[in-house]
Design a protein around this motif. Structure first.
Motif, PDB file in Angstrom:
ATOM      1  N   ILE A  10       0.828  -1.212   0.000  1.00  0.00           N
ATOM      2  CA  ILE A  10       0.000   0.000   0.000  1.00  0.00           C
ATOM      3  C   ILE A  10       0.856   1.254   0.000  1.00  0.00           C
ATOM      4  O   ILE A  10       0.618   2.189  -0.765  1.00  0.00           O
ATOM      5  CB  ILE A  10      -0.976  -0.012   1.190  1.00  0.00           C
ATOM      6  N   THR A  11       1.862   1.283   0.849  1.00  0.00           N
ATOM      7  CA  THR A  11       2.693   2.487   0.929  1.00  0.00           C
ATOM      8  C   THR A  11       3.522   2.692  -0.332  1.00  0.00           C
ATOM      9  O   THR A  11       3.722   3.840  -0.748  1.00  0.00           O
ATOM     10  CB  THR A  11       3.601   2.464   2.167  1.00  0.00           C
ATOM     11  N   THR A  12       3.975   1.634  -0.952  1.00  0.00           N
ATOM     12  CA  THR A  12       4.727   1.768  -2.201  1.00  0.00           C
ATOM     13  C   THR A  12       3.839   2.318  -3.311  1.00  0.00           C
ATOM     14  O   THR A  12       4.255   3.216  -4.064  1.00  0.00           O
ATOM     15  CB  THR A  12       5.322   0.409  -2.629  1.00  0.00           C
ATOM     16  N   ILE A  13       2.629   1.797  -3.419  1.00  0.00           N
ATOM     17  CA  ILE A  13       1.702   2.295  -4.437  1.00  0.00           C
ATOM     18  C   ILE A  13       1.383   3.766  -4.205  1.00  0.00           C
ATOM     19  O   ILE A  13       1.381   4.571  -5.146  1.00  0.00           O
ATOM     20  CB  ILE A  13       0.420   1.439  -4.457  1.00  0.00           C
ATOM     21  N   LEU A  14       1.129   4.139  -2.958  1.00  0.00           N
ATOM     22  CA  LEU A  14       0.837   5.546  -2.660  1.00  0.00           C
ATOM     23  C   LEU A  14       2.040   6.448  -2.925  1.00  0.00           C
ATOM     24  O   LEU A  14       1.890   7.559  -3.432  1.00  0.00           O
ATOM     25  CB  LEU A  14       0.386   5.691  -1.211  1.00  0.00           C
ATOM     26  N   LEU A  51       1.410   6.056   7.758  1.00  0.00           N
ATOM     27  CA  LEU A  51       0.583   4.906   7.382  1.00  0.00           C
ATOM     28  C   LEU A  51       1.399   3.625   7.399  1.00  0.00           C
ATOM     29  O   LEU A  51       0.938   2.590   7.876  1.00  0.00           O
ATOM     30  CB  LEU A  51      -0.034   5.130   5.999  1.00  0.00           C
ATOM     31  N   TRP A  52       2.637   3.696   6.918  1.00  0.00           N
ATOM     32  CA  TRP A  52       3.505   2.520   6.917  1.00  0.00           C
ATOM     33  C   TRP A  52       3.757   2.028   8.345  1.00  0.00           C
ATOM     34  O   TRP A  52       3.665   0.831   8.616  1.00  0.00           O
ATOM     35  CB  TRP A  52       4.825   2.846   6.220  1.00  0.00           C
ATOM     36  N   PHE A  53       4.049   2.964   9.264  1.00  0.00           N
ATOM     37  CA  PHE A  53       4.268   2.574  10.659  1.00  0.00           C
ATOM     38  C   PHE A  53       3.015   1.952  11.273  1.00  0.00           C
ATOM     39  O   PHE A  53       3.091   0.938  11.971  1.00  0.00           O
ATOM     40  CB  PHE A  53       4.705   3.772  11.502  1.00  0.00           C
ATOM     41  N   VAL A  54       1.857   2.528  11.010  1.00  0.00           N
ATOM     42  CA  VAL A  54       0.605   2.016  11.576  1.00  0.00           C
ATOM     43  C   VAL A  54       0.298   0.625  11.020  1.00  0.00           C
ATOM     44  O   VAL A  54      -0.060  -0.291  11.776  1.00  0.00           O
ATOM     45  CB  VAL A  54      -0.556   2.998  11.298  1.00  0.00           C
ATOM     46  N   LEU A  55       0.438   0.448   9.721  1.00  0.00           N
ATOM     47  CA  LEU A  55       0.153  -0.860   9.120  1.00  0.00           C
ATOM     48  C   LEU A  55       1.147  -1.919   9.600  1.00  0.00           C
ATOM     49  O   LEU A  55       0.770  -3.070   9.833  1.00  0.00           O
ATOM     50  CB  LEU A  55       0.179  -0.764   7.596  1.00  0.00           C
ATOM     51  N   ARG A  56       2.405  -1.533   9.748  1.00  0.00           N
ATOM     52  CA  ARG A  56       3.412  -2.477  10.239  1.00  0.00           C
ATOM     53  C   ARG A  56       3.100  -2.897  11.665  1.00  0.00           C
ATOM     54  O   ARG A  56       3.197  -4.075  12.014  1.00  0.00           O
ATOM     55  CB  ARG A  56       4.793  -1.831  10.157  1.00  0.00           C
ATOM     56  N   ARG A  57       2.699  -1.955  12.497  1.00  0.00           N
ATOM     57  CA  ARG A  57       2.328  -2.255  13.883  1.00  0.00           C
ATOM     58  C   ARG A  57       1.119  -3.200  13.913  1.00  0.00           C
ATOM     59  O   ARG A  57       1.073  -4.155  14.686  1.00  0.00           O
ATOM     60  CB  ARG A  57       2.003  -0.942  14.605  1.00  0.00           C
ATOM     61  N   LYS A  58       0.149  -2.940  13.052  1.00  0.00           N
ATOM     62  CA  LYS A  58      -1.037  -3.788  12.979  1.00  0.00           C
ATOM     63  C   LYS A  58      -0.672  -5.210  12.575  1.00  0.00           C
ATOM     64  O   LYS A  58      -1.183  -6.176  13.138  1.00  0.00           O
ATOM     65  CB  LYS A  58      -2.039  -3.189  11.989  1.00  0.00           C
TER      66      LYS A  58
END
Length: 75
Positions: A10-14, A51-58
């Motif tokens: 997701i973060t790469t696409i964004l 967003l990357w940090f939040v998704l990684r934590r999730k």
């Protein structure tokens, strides 16, 4: 084939999208100043990093829950 993590995908696409829009649209927009353009793009990059940090934590929390669930099922 190795599964790509959601946080990376997701973060790469964004990141690619924001960069492409910046390269394509920023030179054509003469209504705002260069400083405003830089601030807007920088803010977008900061949001993507958050967003990357939040998704990684999730993902880590989900993995911990799966590990605990497997441990409890094996006992």
């Amino acid at each position: 084939m190795k599964k790509v993590k959601k946080s990376i995908l997701i973060t790469t696409i964004l990141f690619i999208y924001v960069t492409a829009m910046c390269v394509y649209l920023a030179p054509r927009n003469t209504d705002i100043s260069t400083t405003e353009k830089i601030i807007t793009v920088s803010a977008s990059y900061v949001v993507i990093i958050l967003l990357w940090f939040v998704l990684r934590r999730k993902e880590k929390l989900q993995q911990q829950n799966r590990d605990e669930e497997n441990k409890n099922n094996n006992d």
